[in-house]
Write a protein that holds these residues in place. Sequence first.
Motif, PDB file in Angstrom:
ATOM      1  N   ALA A 141       0.399   0.996   7.266  1.00  0.00           N
ATOM      2  CA  ALA A 141      -0.657   0.017   6.986  1.00  0.00           C
ATOM      3  C   ALA A 141      -1.577   0.559   5.890  1.00  0.00           C
ATOM      4  CB  ALA A 141      -1.459  -0.261   8.251  1.00  0.00           C
ATOM      5  N   PRO A 142      -2.175  -0.316   5.100  1.00  0.00           N
ATOM      6  CA  PRO A 142      -3.079   0.140   4.036  1.00  0.00           C
ATOM      7  C   PRO A 142      -4.336   0.805   4.606  1.00  0.00           C
ATOM      8  CG  PRO A 142      -2.932  -2.267   4.069  1.00  0.00           C
ATOM      9  CD  PRO A 142      -2.013  -1.761   5.118  1.00  0.00           C
ATOM     10  N   SER A 179      -7.382   0.293   4.031  1.00  0.00           N
ATOM     11  CA  SER A 179      -8.467  -0.634   4.375  1.00  0.00           C
ATOM     12  C   SER A 179      -8.368  -1.089   5.831  1.00  0.00           C
ATOM     13  CB  SER A 179      -8.455  -1.842   3.443  1.00  0.00           C
ATOM     14  OG  SER A 179      -7.236  -2.549   3.564  1.00  0.00           O
ATOM     15  N   TRP A 180      -7.161  -1.142   6.373  1.00  0.00           N
ATOM     16  CA  TRP A 180      -6.997  -1.546   7.762  1.00  0.00           C
ATOM     17  C   TRP A 180      -7.608  -0.520   8.709  1.00  0.00           C
ATOM     18  CZ3 TRP A 180      -1.974  -4.490   9.202  1.00  0.00           C
ATOM     19  CH2 TRP A 180      -1.793  -5.556   8.324  1.00  0.00           C
ATOM     20  N   ARG A 183       6.207  -6.949   5.417  1.00  0.00           N
ATOM     21  CA  ARG A 183       4.815  -6.560   5.480  1.00  0.00           C
ATOM     22  C   ARG A 183       4.166  -7.178   4.250  1.00  0.00           C
ATOM     23  NH1 ARG A 183       6.383  -5.639   9.854  1.00  0.00           N
ATOM     24  NH2 ARG A 183       6.133  -3.724  11.056  1.00  0.00           N
ATOM     25  N   SER A 184       3.251  -8.101   4.466  1.00  0.00           N
ATOM     26  CA  SER A 184       2.661  -8.854   3.353  1.00  0.00           C
ATOM     27  C   SER A 184       1.860  -7.968   2.405  1.00  0.00           C
ATOM     28  CB  SER A 184       1.780  -9.976   3.886  1.00  0.00           C
ATOM     29  OG  SER A 184       0.728  -9.427   4.655  1.00  0.00           O
ATOM     30  N   TYR A 185       1.411  -6.822   2.868  1.00  0.00           N
ATOM     31  CA  TYR A 185       0.649  -5.923   2.000  1.00  0.00           C
ATOM     32  C   TYR A 185       1.549  -5.078   1.108  1.00  0.00           C
ATOM     33  CZ  TYR A 185       1.622  -3.001   6.087  1.00  0.00           C
ATOM     34  OH  TYR A 185       2.242  -2.359   7.135  1.00  0.00           O
ATOM     35  N   SER A 225      10.812  -5.446   3.296  1.00  0.00           N
ATOM     36  CA  SER A 225       9.706  -5.022   2.434  1.00  0.00           C
ATOM     37  C   SER A 225       9.832  -3.523   2.204  1.00  0.00           C
ATOM     38  CB  SER A 225       8.360  -5.308   3.101  1.00  0.00           C
ATOM     39  OG  SER A 225       8.130  -6.683   3.198  1.00  0.00           O
ATOM     40  N   ARG A 276       8.252  -0.202  -0.558  1.00  0.00           N
ATOM     41  CA  ARG A 276       7.481   0.236  -1.721  1.00  0.00           C
ATOM     42  C   ARG A 276       8.401   0.824  -2.785  1.00  0.00           C
ATOM     43  NH1 ARG A 276       3.878   1.564   2.615  1.00  0.00           N
ATOM     44  NH2 ARG A 276       1.906   0.466   2.358  1.00  0.00           N
TER      45      ARG A 276
END
Length: 156
Positions: free
Chosen positions: A14-15, A17-18, A111-113, A135, A137
Motif C-alpha cells: 500500500a502507498p 499515504s495509507w 490495485r488502483s494505486y 497490477s 509496478r
Amino acid sequence: MQLSPAHHDERLTAPRSWWGIAALIGLACALMLLPLGTMPLLAGLVGGSALAGILVSAYGSARVRVVNGALAAGDARIPVSALGEPEVLAPEEARAWRTHKADVRAFMLMRSYIPTAVRVPVTDPGDPTPYVYVSTREPQALAAAIRAAKAGSADG
C-alpha cells in the motif's frame, strides 16, 4: 544461489499515504474516547491505530511471483503452460481493462494505486477464465519472467 531468469517476485504494498491515514484513524479513535479519560484515550489511540494498520498491511500483502513454472498472483497459482503471450499495459490501457473493457470471468489482482499492469490470456480450453489481469509496478519484468518460464517449460 542464482535465480533463474524466469523468477519474478513483487509485493504490492500500500502507498505511504495509507499509513498516514491509519495513524489519523487511531487519532480519531482516541479523540472519540477523550471524554472517558486518559486510559480509554490511550486504548483508543493504540487500538484504532493497530486495527487500521493491520487492515492496510493485509491489503498490501498481495504478492506477484513467477516461480517453478507458475504465475502466483495473490491466492491464484496458474501454470505458465496455460497462459498466452503477456501484454504490458500502460496506465491508460490498464485503467480501461479495470473498467469498461473488463470481463467478469477474468481473474484480476488489481490495485488502483498501481498504474501499470500485465494482462495474460488463459489458453487452457477447459478454463472459462479469459485472461489474468495483474497490477504490477514492474510490468516489463513480469512479462519477461512469464515468457522465460514458458520457454523453460517448453524446453523441459
